[in-house]
Design a protein around this motif. Structure first.
Motif, PDB file in Angstrom:
ATOM      1  N   PHE A 101       2.109  27.686 -28.421  1.00  0.00           N
ATOM      2  CA  PHE A 101       2.107  26.787 -27.275  1.00  0.00           C
ATOM      3  C   PHE A 101       1.788  27.610 -26.038  1.00  0.00           C
ATOM      4  N   ALA A 156       7.981  28.261 -26.812  1.00  0.00           N
ATOM      5  CA  ALA A 156       8.418  26.920 -27.196  1.00  0.00           C
ATOM      6  C   ALA A 156       9.060  26.945 -28.576  1.00  0.00           C
ATOM      7  N   VAL A 206       8.826  19.305 -24.199  1.00  0.00           N
ATOM      8  CA  VAL A 206       8.696  20.647 -24.760  1.00  0.00           C
ATOM      9  C   VAL A 206      10.079  21.281 -24.781  1.00  0.00           C
ATOM     10  N   GLU A 228       7.780  20.732 -29.667  1.00  0.00           N
ATOM     11  CA  GLU A 228       7.142  19.877 -28.661  1.00  0.00           C
ATOM     12  C   GLU A 228       6.836  18.526 -29.278  1.00  0.00           C
ATOM     13  N   THR A 260      -1.378  23.181 -27.428  1.00  0.00           N
ATOM     14  CA  THR A 260      -0.721  23.579 -28.671  1.00  0.00           C
ATOM     15  C   THR A 260      -1.829  23.935 -29.645  1.00  0.00           C
TER      16      THR A 260
END
Length: 135
Positions: free
Chosen positions: A12, A34, A71, A37, A110
């Motif tokens: 991410f 992350a 996220v 998400e 992403t």
């Protein structure tokens, strides 16, 4: 054939936009730590109001797109300043961040590595509007 990407092959990233809804021409994305998400692009459909004697909508067209979702991330030094600026709607000044009214946008991306082929999901014009902190 659709292939699945494993969690370890997912990345991410984000970059601040100078012009809202426009990813810089040569983006240098920052990797974001992350943990999950739920970002999605949603089509906003417009339906005709035509009366033609049939039941249901006659015609429709895509009237626009919007992104939504969240996220999940781990707090880490150096990477969250941009996100905090977006949530607080202000810029850092002498290591201080106050609530303001200046909107800032970013491009979120992403990347899934599925058998050596990158699959990208990119949202432009993203603005953070909430932040939840769990200790």
């Amino acid at each position: 054939m659709v292939t699945n990407a494993a969690n370890v092959e997912t990345r991410f990233a984000y970059i601040k936009e100078v012009t809202e809804n426009t990813t810089p021409a040569t983006p240098a994305f920052s990797i974001f730590r992350a943990t999950g998400e739920s970002l999605a692009v949603e089509r906003m459909l417009k339906f005709s109001s035509e009366l033609d004697g049939h039941r249901g909508e006659r015609n429709h067209a895509v009237g626009g797109l919007q992104g939504s979702g969240g996220v999940d991330f781990e707090f880490s030094d150096g990477l969250l300043e941009d996100m905090l600026e977006s949530v607080c709607r202000n810029a850092w000044a002498t290591d201080t961040l106050k609530d303001g009214t200046t909107l800032s946008s970013m491009t979120l991306e992403t990347i899934f590595d599925a058998d050596g082929t990158d699959i990208r999901k990119r949202l432009t014009g993203a603005q953070a509007n909430t932040l939840a902190l769990s200790l």
